[in-house]
Structures are given as structure tokens and as C-alpha cells.
Scaffold this motif. Structure first.
Motif, PDB file in Angstrom:
ATOM      1  N   VAL A   1       0.805  -1.191   0.037  1.00  0.00           N
ATOM      2  CA  VAL A   1      -0.150  -0.026   0.051  1.00  0.00           C
ATOM      3  C   VAL A   1       0.815   1.191   0.009  1.00  0.00           C
ATOM      4  O   VAL A   1       1.814   1.408   0.964  1.00  0.00           O
ATOM      5  CB  VAL A   1      -1.011   0.014   1.157  1.00  0.00           C
ATOM      6  N   ASP A   2       0.621   1.795  -0.881  1.00  0.00           N
ATOM      7  CA  ASP A   2       1.261   3.426  -1.262  1.00  0.00           C
ATOM      8  C   ASP A   2       2.785   3.406  -1.405  1.00  0.00           C
ATOM      9  O   ASP A   2       3.576   4.044  -0.884  1.00  0.00           O
ATOM     10  CB  ASP A   2       1.086   4.283   0.232  1.00  0.00           C
ATOM     11  N   GLY A   3       3.144   2.020  -1.849  1.00  0.00           N
ATOM     12  CA  GLY A   3       4.498   1.987  -2.208  1.00  0.00           C
ATOM     13  C   GLY A   3       5.638   2.001  -1.369  1.00  0.00           C
ATOM     14  O   GLY A   3       6.616   2.780  -1.107  1.00  0.00           O
ATOM     15  N   ASP A   4       5.408   1.156  -0.190  1.00  0.00           N
ATOM     16  CA  ASP A   4       6.466   1.108   0.978  1.00  0.00           C
ATOM     17  C   ASP A   4       7.867   0.747   0.330  1.00  0.00           C
ATOM     18  O   ASP A   4       8.021  -0.315  -0.267  1.00  0.00           O
ATOM     19  CB  ASP A   4       5.927   0.189   1.786  1.00  0.00           C
ATOM     20  N   PRO A   5       8.710   1.607   0.208  1.00  0.00           N
ATOM     21  CA  PRO A   5      10.040   1.298  -0.383  1.00  0.00           C
ATOM     22  C   PRO A   5      10.785   0.126   0.397  1.00  0.00           C
ATOM     23  O   PRO A   5      11.682  -0.406  -0.321  1.00  0.00           O
ATOM     24  CB  PRO A   5      10.699   2.531  -0.409  1.00  0.00           C
ATOM     25  N   SER A   6      10.620  -0.349   1.406  1.00  0.00           N
ATOM     26  CA  SER A   6      11.202  -1.237   2.034  1.00  0.00           C
ATOM     27  C   SER A   6      10.875  -2.774   1.698  1.00  0.00           C
ATOM     28  O   SER A   6      11.284  -3.608   2.133  1.00  0.00           O
ATOM     29  CB  SER A   6      11.128  -1.163   3.757  1.00  0.00           C
ATOM     30  N   HIS A   7       9.759  -2.651   1.101  1.00  0.00           N
ATOM     31  CA  HIS A   7       9.207  -4.066   0.493  1.00  0.00           C
ATOM     32  C   HIS A   7       9.041  -3.937  -1.019  1.00  0.00           C
ATOM     33  O   HIS A   7       8.709  -2.816  -1.688  1.00  0.00           O
ATOM     34  CB  HIS A   7       7.832  -4.449   1.166  1.00  0.00           C
ATOM     35  N   ASP A   8       9.062  -4.927  -1.515  1.00  0.00           N
ATOM     36  CA  ASP A   8       8.967  -5.228  -3.129  1.00  0.00           C
ATOM     37  C   ASP A   8       7.432  -4.664  -3.470  1.00  0.00           C
ATOM     38  O   ASP A   8       6.483  -4.977  -3.030  1.00  0.00           O
ATOM     39  CB  ASP A   8       9.026  -6.805  -3.564  1.00  0.00           C
ATOM     40  N   ASN A   9       7.446  -3.887  -4.490  1.00  0.00           N
ATOM     41  CA  ASN A   9       6.063  -3.047  -4.897  1.00  0.00           C
ATOM     42  C   ASN A   9       5.048  -4.126  -5.738  1.00  0.00           C
ATOM     43  O   ASN A   9       4.756  -3.902  -7.026  1.00  0.00           O
ATOM     44  CB  ASN A   9       6.393  -1.842  -5.845  1.00  0.00           C
ATOM     45  N   TYR A  10       4.866  -5.231  -5.054  1.00  0.00           N
ATOM     46  CA  TYR A  10       3.986  -5.983  -5.701  1.00  0.00           C
ATOM     47  C   TYR A  10       2.315  -5.760  -5.204  1.00  0.00           C
ATOM     48  O   TYR A  10       2.224  -5.280  -3.917  1.00  0.00           O
ATOM     49  CB  TYR A  10       4.092  -7.492  -5.240  1.00  0.00           C
ATOM     50  N   ALA A  11       1.364  -6.106  -6.241  1.00  0.00           N
ATOM     51  CA  ALA A  11       0.206  -5.678  -6.121  1.00  0.00           C
ATOM     52  C   ALA A  11      -0.088  -4.157  -5.517  1.00  0.00           C
ATOM     53  O   ALA A  11      -0.640  -4.169  -4.628  1.00  0.00           O
ATOM     54  CB  ALA A  11      -0.727  -6.733  -5.319  1.00  0.00           C
ATOM     55  N   PRO A  12       0.540  -3.162  -6.162  1.00  0.00           N
ATOM     56  CA  PRO A  12       0.786  -1.962  -5.684  1.00  0.00           C
ATOM     57  C   PRO A  12      -0.725  -1.391  -5.560  1.00  0.00           C
ATOM     58  O   PRO A  12      -1.439  -1.387  -6.497  1.00  0.00           O
ATOM     59  CB  PRO A  12       1.570  -1.155  -6.640  1.00  0.00           C
ATOM     60  N   CYS A  13      -1.147  -0.448  -4.658  1.00  0.00           N
ATOM     61  CA  CYS A  13      -2.296   0.056  -4.365  1.00  0.00           C
ATOM     62  C   CYS A  13      -2.293   1.260  -3.608  1.00  0.00           C
ATOM     63  O   CYS A  13      -1.166   1.482  -2.853  1.00  0.00           O
ATOM     64  CB  CYS A  13      -3.394  -0.803  -4.072  1.00  0.00           C
ATOM     65  N   LYS A  14      -3.270   2.092  -3.464  1.00  0.00           N
ATOM     66  CA  LYS A  14      -3.220   3.236  -2.545  1.00  0.00           C
ATOM     67  C   LYS A  14      -4.155   3.165  -1.364  1.00  0.00           C
ATOM     68  O   LYS A  14      -5.340   2.463  -1.562  1.00  0.00           O
ATOM     69  CB  LYS A  14      -3.499   4.419  -3.508  1.00  0.00           C
ATOM     70  N   LEU A  15      -3.804   3.780  -0.317  1.00  0.00           N
ATOM     71  CA  LEU A  15      -4.743   3.654   0.630  1.00  0.00           C
ATOM     72  C   LEU A  15      -6.097   4.367   0.593  1.00  0.00           C
ATOM     73  O   LEU A  15      -7.351   3.841   0.846  1.00  0.00           O
ATOM     74  CB  LEU A  15      -4.088   4.402   2.054  1.00  0.00           C
ATOM     75  N   GLU A  16      -6.147   5.453  -0.108  1.00  0.00           N
ATOM     76  CA  GLU A  16      -7.319   6.089  -0.515  1.00  0.00           C
ATOM     77  C   GLU A  16      -8.290   5.141  -1.520  1.00  0.00           C
ATOM     78  O   GLU A  16      -9.530   5.210  -1.178  1.00  0.00           O
ATOM     79  CB  GLU A  16      -7.235   7.182  -1.221  1.00  0.00           C
ATOM     80  N   GLU A  17      -7.852   4.371  -2.319  1.00  0.00           N
ATOM     81  CA  GLU A  17      -8.776   3.079  -3.024  1.00  0.00           C
ATOM     82  C   GLU A  17      -9.098   2.433  -1.941  1.00  0.00           C
ATOM     83  O   GLU A  17     -10.416   1.904  -2.345  1.00  0.00           O
ATOM     84  CB  GLU A  17      -7.853   2.572  -4.153  1.00  0.00           C
ATOM     85  N   LEU A  18      -8.453   1.673  -1.091  1.00  0.00           N
ATOM     86  CA  LEU A  18      -8.859   0.873  -0.366  1.00  0.00           C
ATOM     87  C   LEU A  18     -10.086   1.239   0.847  1.00  0.00           C
ATOM     88  O   LEU A  18     -11.001   0.673   0.916  1.00  0.00           O
ATOM     89  CB  LEU A  18      -7.793   0.177   0.662  1.00  0.00           C
ATOM     90  N   SER A  19      -9.926   2.457   1.269  1.00  0.00           N
ATOM     91  CA  SER A  19     -10.599   3.451   1.921  1.00  0.00           C
ATOM     92  C   SER A  19     -12.223   3.701   1.384  1.00  0.00           C
ATOM     93  O   SER A  19     -13.170   3.537   2.068  1.00  0.00           O
ATOM     94  CB  SER A  19     -10.007   4.561   2.519  1.00  0.00           C
ATOM     95  N   ALA A  20     -12.033   3.891  -0.045  1.00  0.00           N
ATOM     96  CA  ALA A  20     -13.283   4.188  -0.711  1.00  0.00           C
ATOM     97  C   ALA A  20     -13.825   2.939  -1.234  1.00  0.00           C
ATOM     98  O   ALA A  20     -14.985   3.156  -2.209  1.00  0.00           O
ATOM     99  CB  ALA A  20     -12.934   5.447  -1.763  1.00  0.00           C
ATOM    100  N   SER A  21     -13.545   1.770  -0.967  1.00  0.00           N
ATOM    101  CA  SER A  21     -14.024   0.707  -1.985  1.00  0.00           C
ATOM    102  C   SER A  21     -15.221   0.029  -1.141  1.00  0.00           C
ATOM    103  O   SER A  21     -15.909  -0.873  -1.945  1.00  0.00           O
ATOM    104  CB  SER A  21     -13.016  -0.569  -1.792  1.00  0.00           C
ATOM    105  N   GLY A  22     -15.715   0.379   0.072  1.00  0.00           N
ATOM    106  CA  GLY A  22     -16.920  -0.087   0.460  1.00  0.00           C
ATOM    107  C   GLY A  22     -16.759  -1.187   1.434  1.00  0.00           C
ATOM    108  O   GLY A  22     -17.666  -1.728   2.174  1.00  0.00           O
ATOM    109  N   PHE A  23     -15.542  -1.671   1.637  1.00  0.00           N
ATOM    110  CA  PHE A  23     -15.118  -2.934   2.454  1.00  0.00           C
ATOM    111  C   PHE A  23     -14.802  -2.178   3.721  1.00  0.00           C
ATOM    112  O   PHE A  23     -14.436  -1.208   3.998  1.00  0.00           O
ATOM    113  CB  PHE A  23     -14.145  -3.607   1.984  1.00  0.00           C
ATOM    114  N   HIS A  24     -15.310  -3.212   4.853  1.00  0.00           N
ATOM    115  CA  HIS A  24     -15.253  -2.847   6.155  1.00  0.00           C
ATOM    116  C   HIS A  24     -13.725  -2.899   6.609  1.00  0.00           C
ATOM    117  O   HIS A  24     -13.263  -2.443   7.795  1.00  0.00           O
ATOM    118  CB  HIS A  24     -16.134  -3.500   7.229  1.00  0.00           C
ATOM    119  N   TYR A  25     -13.043  -4.018   6.333  1.00  0.00           N
ATOM    120  CA  TYR A  25     -11.942  -4.668   6.872  1.00  0.00           C
ATOM    121  C   TYR A  25     -10.886  -4.921   5.745  1.00  0.00           C
ATOM    122  O   TYR A  25     -11.392  -6.079   4.823  1.00  0.00           O
ATOM    123  CB  TYR A  25     -11.912  -5.518   7.848  1.00  0.00           C
TER     124      TYR A  25
END
Length: 432
Positions: free
Chosen positions: A176-200
Motif C-alpha cells: 500500500v502506497d509503495g512502501d520502499p522497504s518491500h517489493d512493490n507487488y500488487a501496488p495500491c493506494k490507501l485512498e482506493e482501499l478506504s473508498a472501496s466499501g469494505f469494512h476491513y
């Protein structure tokens, strides 16, 4: 975010078990330390099963990297099968996705999992119902596995809500949000997750425990067992309780069988070796006394500060001699259950004069330090400086890959250590 009326339920969120991790570099450690480490990922898995049993958990979500390698060891697969059987026998459903370390393309033994264990495929996001122990619908659980080790698509965009459940939980291995200390696999943004309608969002991949947001919750539980000095402190899983009204209570449970720690000892004010010895022993005893649960600990001691002992500590083998003395003072690991093993002593000390003061001098040394200080402040310059200094080493593929994985903070530390060493060596030449 509002949650529809539902039944109360509890689930466990864990990730990055890395079963049968090889723990490299153990050839010179005592057998008791080596054996305990090699079994530690499995011990953490046993602790997870015990947690589910004692908490009477309704279901478990495992967010990827259950295994350490794509070609899973047979030992790891058999131990996981046994653990999943124990979880199922305790009445808990289990939902699993695979990540970059254990993708679908990896070699797998043909083993059956018990009823109630669900492994999401890699073709598309699936939606499965999760029930309480009494059979009532608690949530819809969504997930997708990695088909291959390197997934660069934004898998989070494929998650779509399906009506019919009071709670929606997304299970994903991602950065999430391109953490440089980990490989950038399945990259996504926190705002995308927050607006998706899922609770967790039950995430995996990042080994540090992080709650990125609440309501909706976006959570990394971290890994269940630290595997090196880069993964210090408690490791484990979250026990998540959801009330009938939808409020969420999270409790972290430490499952690590062996804890990695880093301790800092200052040399400021130290004038005699006996004073340094006393400080080393004191910090180790503080680790033992302040541990919330007595368990084996591997500790790296970082010597910092400026003082009279700096010149001595730079001498070849001196740090190793202090390390051996500390190990002998603590006794053999096999003599106690909650042993402490000093892994190394990292010397990051400085001379009495700050580098910035020496850098004001005229001449070669001052110019050298001024260049180093500027390079340390600018990430691109620090990287270029080290690339030039290590050009011969970079021709080796393994060393080149290791250098690429170092953080900016580590590169800056190397530059500072090189400058301190330069000051010491050149000063000695001037006075010799």
C-alpha cells in the motif's frame, strides 16, 4: 463507515508465516540457538492454533506468504496441513490467499485440506461466506492469490462488494502506497482501499505491524516470527472482534517463539574498559527483566555516541572480542529456556570532535568530510558515492542485489562510518 446489523463474531488476522524459513548465517551459532530458530516459524504456527482455540475464534484469515519459498518444503506443507486440521477441529473456518513467496505456480505436494479451509485462486477475486461457530452468517470474505511471484497489477481494483452480508472483509497481499522497504507487488493506494466499501482490509506482505486506517480498517498484522535483526520486537496476529452494531476491537497477540532485539549502548563518558563492560551487561539484563513474556532473545548491540573509547573500538577484532566476552558472561544458551544470545556488536561511535567541526578545517581531510556530509544529505549523491566506492564488488550478482536492497538510512550510516574511520586513520598518520 456504517456496518449493517449482524451477529457478533471474532476472527484472527495473520500473514507472512514464512514456514520453514532457512535463517541464513547460523553456521557459527550454538546448536541450541540454531535449532530453536529453525523451529520458530512452526512454533509460531502452533501458537496461532492455540490462540484460535482459547479465543473461540469463528474464522481465520491468512494473507499470503504462508511458505517461505515458491517450491515449498514438504516439511512446511505437512506442518501446515496438520495445523489447518487442528483449526478446523476447533470449529474455525480458514480463508487463505497466496503471495509472492508462495504463489500458485510454485511446486506443491498433493495434500488435502480439511473441510472449512478455503484457498482463493488467482483467476479473479472470489467471494465466500464466513459463519460463526453457531452457523450464522458473519461476513463475506473476498480474496485473490498470486499466480506467479511478481504481480505488478493493482489487484485491489478487482474487489467488488456483493450484497447479502452485514460485514465485508477483503483479503489481499499487497504493498500500500509503495512502501520502499518491500517489493512493490500488487501496488495500491490507501485512498482506493478506504473508498472501496469494505469494512476491513486484511493485508499481508509488510512485516511490520501497522494499522493504516480505522473504519474502514486497513491492517497489516506483520509476520508471525521475526527472521532477522531487521524484524525486531513482538510478532504475531490480531484478534478482531466485531460487535452486533459493527464496532471493531483489535488485540495484538505476540506469537513469536524467538524475539529479535536491537539495544543501544552509549560510550559517552566511558573512559575505562570496565565501564564499557558494565554498560554492556546492564543493557542485556534490562532486556531480560523488561520482557513481557520470557522467551529466547537474539540481540544486536549498537554502540553509539562520542567518547574516548572510539579509537579503540575501531581496531581490528576489538568488537568481536567484546562480543565473545559478553556471550561467555551470559552463559551457554542450552542452560536456560529464556536465553539471550548477542548476535553482534555494531560500532557506530564517533571521536570526541564532531565531523562537522573537523570538516571546517583546510586541507584534504576537511574537503573529504565536506563532500561526505553533502552526499549523506542527498539520497542520489549518497547512492552515487557508494556505487563508485563499491564498483568492484557490484560485479558480483549476489552482492549487487544485496546493495540494491539497502535503504537510504543504511547508506547514510555507511558514509558516516567511513568518515569517522577516515578521521581516525588520517589523524593517527599525522601524529604517528
Amino acid at each position: 463507515m456504517q456496518v449493517g446489523a449482524g451477529v457478533p463474531f471474532t476472527f484472527v488476522h495473520a500473514a507472512d508465516l514464512h514456514l520453514d524459513s532457512p535463517f541464513k548465517g547460523l553456521s557459527k551459532v550454538p546448536a541450541a540457538v540454531r535449532d530453536r530458530l529453525r523451529e520458530s516459524t512452526f512454533s509460531a504456527l502452533d501458537g496461532l492454533c492455540e490462540l484460535v482455540r482459547t479465543e473461540k475464534v469463528d474464522f481465520v484469515v491468512l494473507a499470503g506468504d504462508l511458505f517461505d519459498a515458491a517450491d515449498r518444503s514438504l516439511r512446511a506443507q505437512l506442518r501446515l496441513q496438520r495445523a489447518l486440521g487442528e483449526l478446523a477441529s476447533n470449529g474455525a473456518q480458514v480463508f487463505i490467499v497466496h503471495g509472492n513467496h508462495d504463489p500458485e505456480s510454485g511446486r506443491r505436494a498433493q495434500l488435502d485440506y480439511p473441510p472449512g479451509v478455503f484457498v482463493f485462486g488467482s483467476g479473479d477475486v472470489q467471494c465466500l461466506p464466513a459463519h460463526t461457530r453457531t452457523g450464522e452468517l458473519a461476513a463475506n470474505v473476498y480474496g485473490i492469490s498470486y499466480p506467479t511471484p511478481a504481480v505488478t497489477d493493482n489487484l485491489a481494483l478487482r474487489f467488488k462488494l456483493r450484497e447479502g452480508a452485514p460485514f465485508h472483509l477483503a483479503l489481499l497481499h499487497a504493498n500500500v502506497d509503495g512502501d520502499p522497504s518491500h517489493d512493490n507487488y500488487a501496488p495500491c493506494k490507501l485512498e482506493e482501499l478506504s473508498a472501496s466499501g469494505f469494512h476491513y482490509w486484511a493485508l499481508g506482505h509488510v512485516h511490520d505491524r501497522r494499522v493504516l486506517r480505522e473504519y474502514p480498517h486497513v491492517v497489516y498484522p506483520g509476520n508471525t516470527q521475526g527472521r532477522s535483526i531487521r524484524e525486531t520486537g513482538g510478532k504475531g496476529a490480531y484478534v478482531v472482534s466485531v460487535s452486533e452494531s459493527g464496532s471493531i476491537d483489535m488485540r495484538f497477540q505476540n506469537l513469536a517463539d524467538v524475539v529479535w532485539q536491537e539495544a543501544v549502548v552509549s560510550i559517552e563518558g566511558v573512559e575505562r574498559e570496565q565501564e564499557l563492560k558494565n554498560r554492556l551487561l546492564t543493557v542485556v539484563e534490562e532486556i531480560r527483566e523488561t520482557a513481557p513474556i520470557r522467551r529466547p532473545t537474539i540481540v544486536r548491540i549498537r554502540l553509539e555516541g562520542r567518547g574516548d573509547m572510539h579509537e579503540t573500538l575501531l581496531e581490528p577484532s576489538v568488537a568481536e572480542e567484546w562480543l565473545e566476552e559478553l556471550r561467555e558472561s551470559l552463559g551457554a544458551p542450552e542452560e536456560t529456556e529464556a536465553w539471550i544470545w548477542p548476535e553482534s556488536i555494531d560500532v557506530r561511535t564517533g571521536g570526541l570532535l564532531p565531523l562537522e567541526t573537523v570538516a571546517e578545517e583546510e586541507g584534504f581531510l576537511g574537503e573529504l568530510l565536506r563532500s561526505g556530509i553533502v552526499a549523506a544529505d542527498v539520497e542520489q549523491l549518497s547512492e552515487a558515492l557508494l556505487d563508485e566506492a563499491m564498483e568492484a564488488l557490484r560485479r558480483q550478482p549476489r552482492i549487487r542485489e544485496w546493495l540494491r536492497s539497502r535503504t537510504h538510512e543504511e547508506r547514510v550510516q555507511w558514509i558516516h562510518q567511513a568518515m569517522e574511520l577516515s578521521v581516525s586513520m588520517l589523524r593517527n598518520d599525522e601524529t604517528g
